[in-house]
Design a protein around this motif. Structure first.
Motif, PDB file in Angstrom:
ATOM      1  N   MET A 138       0.835  -1.206   0.000  1.00 52.23           N
ATOM      2  CA  MET A 138       0.000   0.000   0.000  1.00 52.23           C
ATOM      3  C   MET A 138       0.871   1.258   0.000  1.00 52.23           C
ATOM      4  SD  MET A 138      -3.244   1.291   0.574  1.00 52.23           S
ATOM      5  CE  MET A 138      -4.154   0.013   1.416  1.00 52.23           C
ATOM      6  N   ALA A 139       1.864   1.285   0.857  1.00 49.80           N
ATOM      7  CA  ALA A 139       2.733   2.453   0.949  1.00 49.80           C
ATOM      8  C   ALA A 139       3.513   2.644  -0.354  1.00 49.80           C
ATOM      9  CB  ALA A 139       3.693   2.299   2.122  1.00 49.80           C
ATOM     10  N   ARG A 165      -5.562   6.724   6.692  1.00 45.86           N
ATOM     11  CA  ARG A 165      -6.998   6.542   6.460  1.00 45.86           C
ATOM     12  C   ARG A 165      -7.301   5.210   5.766  1.00 45.86           C
ATOM     13  NH1 ARG A 165      -6.409  12.028   5.683  1.00 45.86           N
ATOM     14  NH2 ARG A 165      -6.140  11.882   3.425  1.00 45.86           N
ATOM     15  N   PHE A 166      -6.507   4.862   4.769  1.00 44.44           N
ATOM     16  CA  PHE A 166      -6.749   3.609   4.042  1.00 44.44           C
ATOM     17  C   PHE A 166      -6.588   2.388   4.945  1.00 44.44           C
ATOM     18  CE2 PHE A 166      -7.309   3.708  -0.668  1.00 44.44           C
ATOM     19  CZ  PHE A 166      -7.472   5.072  -0.819  1.00 44.44           C
ATOM     20  N   THR A 167      -5.518   2.380   5.739  1.00 43.86           N
ATOM     21  CA  THR A 167      -5.249   1.175   6.528  1.00 43.86           C
ATOM     22  C   THR A 167      -6.179   1.051   7.729  1.00 43.86           C
ATOM     23  OG1 THR A 167      -3.459   2.376   7.640  1.00 43.86           O
ATOM     24  CG2 THR A 167      -2.856   0.921   5.804  1.00 43.86           C
ATOM     25  N   VAL A 168      -6.729   2.180   8.197  1.00 40.09           N
ATOM     26  CA  VAL A 168      -7.728   2.104   9.258  1.00 40.09           C
ATOM     27  C   VAL A 168      -9.049   1.596   8.691  1.00 40.09           C
ATOM     28  CG1 VAL A 168      -9.197   3.490  10.784  1.00 40.09           C
ATOM     29  CG2 VAL A 168      -6.713   3.816  10.796  1.00 40.09           C
ATOM     30  N   LEU A 187      -9.988  -4.557   1.623  1.00 34.57           N
ATOM     31  CA  LEU A 187      -9.900  -3.663   0.473  1.00 34.57           C
ATOM     32  C   LEU A 187     -10.535  -4.303  -0.766  1.00 34.57           C
ATOM     33  CD1 LEU A 187      -8.880  -1.001  -0.697  1.00 34.57           C
ATOM     34  CD2 LEU A 187      -6.691  -2.125  -1.177  1.00 34.57           C
ATOM     35  N   ALA A 188     -10.293  -5.579  -0.938  1.00 37.42           N
ATOM     36  CA  ALA A 188     -10.846  -6.284  -2.102  1.00 37.42           C
ATOM     37  C   ALA A 188     -12.373  -6.225  -2.112  1.00 37.42           C
ATOM     38  CB  ALA A 188     -10.366  -7.739  -2.116  1.00 37.42           C
ATOM     39  N   ALA A 189     -12.963  -6.156  -0.926  1.00 36.19           N
ATOM     40  CA  ALA A 189     -14.429  -6.158  -0.807  1.00 36.19           C
ATOM     41  C   ALA A 189     -15.027  -4.758  -0.870  1.00 36.19           C
ATOM     42  CB  ALA A 189     -14.839  -6.848   0.499  1.00 36.19           C
ATOM     43  N   ALA A 190     -14.178  -3.746  -0.946  1.00 37.80           N
ATOM     44  CA  ALA A 190     -14.671  -2.357  -0.919  1.00 37.80           C
ATOM     45  C   ALA A 190     -15.377  -1.997  -2.217  1.00 37.80           C
ATOM     46  CB  ALA A 190     -13.501  -1.409  -0.678  1.00 37.80           C
ATOM     47  N   ASP A 191     -16.240  -0.983  -2.122  1.00 36.08           N
ATOM     48  CA  ASP A 191     -16.870  -0.443  -3.322  1.00 36.08           C
ATOM     49  C   ASP A 191     -15.862   0.417  -4.086  1.00 36.08           C
ATOM     50  OD1 ASP A 191     -19.302  -1.620  -2.833  1.00 36.08           O
ATOM     51  OD2 ASP A 191     -20.100   0.109  -1.744  1.00 36.08           O
ATOM     52  N   ASP A 192     -15.904   0.304  -5.407  1.00 34.02           N
ATOM     53  CA  ASP A 192     -14.985   1.082  -6.237  1.00 34.02           C
ATOM     54  C   ASP A 192     -15.077   2.578  -5.929  1.00 34.02           C
ATOM     55  OD1 ASP A 192     -15.395  -1.499  -7.441  1.00 34.02           O
ATOM     56  OD2 ASP A 192     -14.395  -0.736  -9.228  1.00 34.02           O
ATOM     57  N   TRP A 231      -9.537   0.006   5.718  1.00 34.59           N
ATOM     58  CA  TRP A 231      -9.400  -1.331   5.111  1.00 34.59           C
ATOM     59  C   TRP A 231      -8.133  -1.979   5.660  1.00 34.59           C
ATOM     60  CZ3 TRP A 231     -10.206   2.886   1.424  1.00 34.59           C
ATOM     61  CH2 TRP A 231     -11.555   3.025   1.047  1.00 34.59           C
ATOM     62  N   PRO A 232      -8.228  -2.626   6.837  1.00 30.42           N
ATOM     63  CA  PRO A 232      -7.025  -3.116   7.546  1.00 30.42           C
ATOM     64  C   PRO A 232      -6.317  -4.275   6.850  1.00 30.42           C
ATOM     65  CG  PRO A 232      -8.949  -2.978   9.010  1.00 30.42           C
ATOM     66  CD  PRO A 232      -9.457  -2.839   7.610  1.00 30.42           C
TER      67      PRO A 232
END
Length: 353
Positions: free
Chosen positions: A49-50, A68-71, A79-84, A73-74
DNA sequence: AAGACGTGGGC
DNA sequence: TGCCCAAGTCT
């Protein structure tokens, strides 16, 4: 082109030893980094990610986004399950939006093709979306402790100077990699890579390098040269054309009409104000000064003057370009608009109240 | 293989 | 102010 290393003061081991010793004393503290000497094991997801966020992007700009991203979507599965749309909106402002699209595609590939675990070798990493030569090598070294040869802009500069490689980029890349390969230590390859990047970022800087405190100045072939800032030699830049465009402010019942830009091209996949193509000739509303706000925005390969005009109705019918949505003005900041549009709207608020 | 692709900060 | 630059990738 071969690079001679037999005339150096440092042996191969001594170069790495000096770099690592300096790193043990001087490593930057960064949210995605495991400090030297720590027993903690790097999380490949966070390392990846970084690395993606840091592509062509400064540490200062990345820090908040990484947090923000890692909090939110840990894990890579989260992350794979997130909405685009949520991921694109969260990336808004960071730039190079293809990275966000590839980030999601990569997370889904890791889940679908690798059981939710990042592959531990350079070749398999390289096959993932948005993972190029640099990122594959960096993740292999930092997350999996492999002696990969990592070359980014910092390391390019350090090696081009240390070995006095005067070939212009990008042709010099091959020679730089060849010069670096025999210097990579079997032990702590991840720290070695990060050390070299810290060195490039803090000591061997593009301008006014701090050679006096460099841990490998003793055998640096560019040390003391008046033209050290010239290295690495870069190709001449081309002039940026000026383009012009119009954006529409279409408001109804406390909502604003937003569209989603096509996946390909500028600001691909991002929410945006509706508007026409950006062309080389000034738009009518710009010439007649009928716009309600205007912004000049510099992109990588062109400058844009965008004029905001008040519109009446959104485009209707199946021929309307792109899908759209009515977005509440009260939560416009959460729409995830790219900086171009955020600046334009800020300008409107300044002048229009 | 050169061009597309964002943005913010430093000097 | 304007130019240079930043942990590049994709086509």
């Amino acid at each position: 082109m071969s690079v001679q290393t037999s005339d150096t003061i440092d042996t191969r081991q001594e170069f790495a030893a000096r770099i690592l010793d300096w790193y043990d004393r001087s490593a930057r503290v960064l949210p995605w980094r495991v400090p030297p000497g720590s027993n903690a094991v790097p999380d490949p997801y966070r390392v990846w990610m970084a690395e993606v966020m840091l592509q062509q992007t400064t540490v200062a700009a990345v820090a908040g986004y990484f947090e923000r991203f890692t909090v939110r979507w840990p894990t890579v599965a989260d992350l794979a399950a997130a909405d685009d749309a949520d991921v694109m909106a969260a990336w808004a402002g960071l730039g190079y939006y293809a990275r966000a699209r590839n980030l999601l595609a990569c997370a889904r590939a890791v889940v679908a093709e690798h059981g939710g675990r990042f592959p531990d070798n350079e070749a398999a990493l390289r096959a993932l979306p948005g993972v190029g030569d640099y990122t594959a090598a960096a993740v292999a070294a930092i997350a999996f402790g492999q002696p990969a040869v990592v070359v980014d802009a910092n390391i390019e500069r350090v090696i081009a100077r240390h070995r006095l490689i005067e070939t212009p980029l990008p042709a010099a890349k091959r020679g730089i990699k060849a010069a670096l390969a025999p210097l990579v230590p079997a032990a702590r390859p991840g720290d070695f890579v990060q050390a070299l990047m810290d060195l490039g970022a803090g000591i061997c800087t593009p301008r006014s390098p701090a050679c006096a405190i460099c841990p490998v100045m003793a055998d640096c072939r560019a040390r003391g040269r008046a033209d050290i800032e010239r290295l690495p030699v870069k190709p001449a830049k081309k002039a940026k054309p000026q383009r012009h465009g119009v954006a529409h402010w279409i408001e109804r019942d406390g909502c604003i009409w937003l569209v989603r830009r096509p996946e390909k091209g500028m600001l691909g996949g991002m929410r945006a104000l509706p508007g026409g193509e950006w062309s080389g000739t000034p738009v009518e509303s710009e010439l007649s000064e009928s716009g309600i706000a205007q912004v000049d925005h510099g992109f990588t390969h062109f400058d844009l003057r965008l004029t905001l005009v008040r519109g009446e109705t959104p485009p209707e019918g199946p021929d309307a370009a792109g899908e759209g949505e009515w977005w509440p003005l009260s939560t416009l900041d959460a729409a995830g608009l790219p900086t171009l549009y955020r600046k334009l709207i800020d300008r409107l608020r300044e002048t229009d109240g």
